[in-house]
Scaffold this motif. Structure first.
Motif, mmCIF file in Angstrom:
data_model
loop_
_atom_site.group_PDB
_atom_site.id
_atom_site.type_symbol
_atom_site.label_atom_id
_atom_site.label_comp_id
_atom_site.label_asym_id
_atom_site.label_seq_id
_atom_site.Cartn_x
_atom_site.Cartn_y
_atom_site.Cartn_z
ATOM 1 N N SER A 176 0.827 -1.212 0.000
ATOM 2 C CA SER A 176 0.000 0.000 0.000
ATOM 3 C C SER A 176 0.859 1.259 0.000
ATOM 4 O O SER A 176 0.566 2.228 -0.705
ATOM 5 C CB SER A 176 -0.927 0.025 1.214
ATOM 6 O OG SER A 176 -1.799 -1.070 1.174
ATOM 7 N N ASP A 214 -4.741 0.432 5.439
ATOM 8 C CA ASP A 214 -4.698 0.964 4.078
ATOM 9 C C ASP A 214 -5.365 2.322 4.012
ATOM 10 O O ASP A 214 -4.885 3.235 3.367
ATOM 11 C CB ASP A 214 -5.420 0.018 3.108
ATOM 12 C CG ASP A 214 -4.527 -1.152 2.732
ATOM 13 O OD1 ASP A 214 -3.339 -1.089 3.084
ATOM 14 O OD2 ASP A 214 -5.029 -2.092 2.103
ATOM 15 N N GLU A 251 -4.105 -3.779 -5.718
ATOM 16 C CA GLU A 251 -3.302 -4.397 -4.658
ATOM 17 C C GLU A 251 -3.957 -5.671 -4.174
ATOM 18 O O GLU A 251 -5.135 -5.698 -3.833
ATOM 19 C CB GLU A 251 -3.152 -3.444 -3.453
ATOM 20 C CG GLU A 251 -2.408 -4.119 -2.299
ATOM 21 C CD GLU A 251 -2.306 -3.274 -1.033
ATOM 22 O OE1 GLU A 251 -2.491 -2.048 -1.114
ATOM 23 O OE2 GLU A 251 -2.042 -3.869 0.030
HETATM 24 MG MG LIG Z 1 -2.025 -3.014 1.979
#
Ligand SMILES: [Mg+2]
Ligand SMILES: Nc1nc2c(ncn2[C@@H]2O[C@H](COP(=O)(O)OP(=O)(O)OP(=O)(O)O)[C@@H](O)[C@H]2O)c(=O)[nH]1
Length: 332
Positions: free
Chosen positions: A66, A102, A151
């Motif tokens: 991230s 995140d 991701e």
């Molecule tokens: Mg992450």
């Protein structure tokens, strides 16, 4: 199926007008497979080839994916390229805090008007996850982002599959012991277009870089893309410009060699097959006669008069019969 229900027309108009709120709603529509979602997708996808470059980040939990993604996104935003982000959080007990983490890390990014971020939780059903994530990526593409970043945690087959929806895959590893070996076991070696050794501010980065580099040399020859292994400290932005350059180089290679077209073709084939198979399944089990044949077959199997092979054969026969019958009726 291809007709957009009247109730969805305002959403479609807003989506076409580029309204963010419409994108968010369209994603929810698709994720929940609400009525008309396929028609909606068909409508926005058939409007031309607005395709963003898709960049996937995968690797073990906590590798800094991230952080790195946010850095790369900022680099694109700095050159006025719009960015869509899809972060897939596996519902694994080991990464319970991932979503919140995140959110915090991507907070600065989220305030930029050029970026749209969507987190998706994985569902119970594996197929469900892979399917709806791919469709969310389709929505991102047709909304018109220049870049779509994905991701996923590289923990299982499904995650690898999602990463396979990217044009370029960045595998992020960290110098913790055994990571290189772990990566090879997890199949990350096969999907990497670019390796990032992140947290290079920690000891062991050089050893990991060597380990990965020699593993790459063992791979089958014939693939003329030389996979770079980059040293990165995502937290400080070190190595990020080099990563952005490597992504460009890979993109150019994809185009030059026809690999981009081949990958997209492969993806298209899987998607067509998927949708056709889903439609066939619906067609099969929505048919009363087929369901009757199933009940008869199951009884027969339970009584030992049939096997599942003969029962299934009977069902397939019934489906074909039913099709022929319907076609004849439609032609009358
Ligand atoms: Mg992450
Ligand atoms: N020392 C060091 N820490 C880093 C670096 N990059 C990220 N981190 C830290 O590593 C932790 C995990 O970073 P994330 O970016 O959330 O990692 P992730 O791979 O997205 O994690 P999950 O999504 O939970 O799998 C955070 O505390 C980061 O601040 C780095 O280059 N060096």
């Amino acid at each position: 199926m291809i007709e957009v229900p009247a109730g969805l027309q305002p959403l479609l108009d807003d989506f076409r007008a580029g309204k963010r709120i419409a994108l968010a709603r369209a994603i929810t529509l698709v994720e929940n497979e609400r009525e008309g979602f396929q028609a909606f997708l068909h409508a926005v996808l058939s409007e031309g080839a607005r395709r963003g470059r898709r960049l996937g980040f995968t690797g073990p939990p906590g590798a800094g994916k991230s952080t790195l993604l946010a850095e790369v996104a900022s680099a694109y935003l700095a050159r006025s390229e719009s960015v869509g982000v899809v972060a897939v959080d596996p519902t694994s007990p080991f990464s319970g805090g991932a979503l919140l983490g995140d959110r915090i890390r991507m907070n600065d990014l989220a305030t930029d008007p050029g970026v749209f971020i969507r987190s998706m939780a994985t569902r119970g059903s594996l197929g469900g996850l892979a399917t709806s994530t791919r469709e969310v990526l389709d929505l991102m593409d047709s909304f018109g982002f220049a870049r779509v970043l994905i991701e996923t945690v590289g923990v299982g087959q499904t995650e690898l599959e999602i990463t396979g929806a990217a044009d370029t895959v960045v595998v992020v590893l960290v110098p913790e012991s055994g990571d290189g070996v772990q990566a090879m076991k997890a199949g990350l070696m096969e999907i990497a277009d670019i390796f990032v050794v992140n947290k290079a501010d920690r000891p062991g980065a050089d050893r990991l870089i060597k380990e990965i580099s020699s593993a790459i040399h063992l791979r089958a020859p014939g693939n003329d893309w030389a996979i770079p292994v980059l040293r990165v400290v995502a937290q400080k932005g070190e190595g990020v410009p080099e990563l952005v350059l490597a992504v460009e180089a890979h993109g150019a290679w994809l185009e030059r060699t026809g690999e981009l077209a081949a990958r997209r073709r492969g993806r298209a084939e899987r998607r067509v097959r998927d949708v056709a198979e889903r439609a066939l399944r619906r067609l099969t089990w929505d048919d009363d006669r087929v369901r009757q044949r199933l009940a008869i077959g199951v009884d027969a199997v339970a009584n030992g008069r049939e096997t599942w092979y003969s029962a299934a054969d009977g069902i397939v026969g019934e489906v074909v019969q039913s099709r022929v019958h319907n076609r004849a009726r439609n032609q009358e």
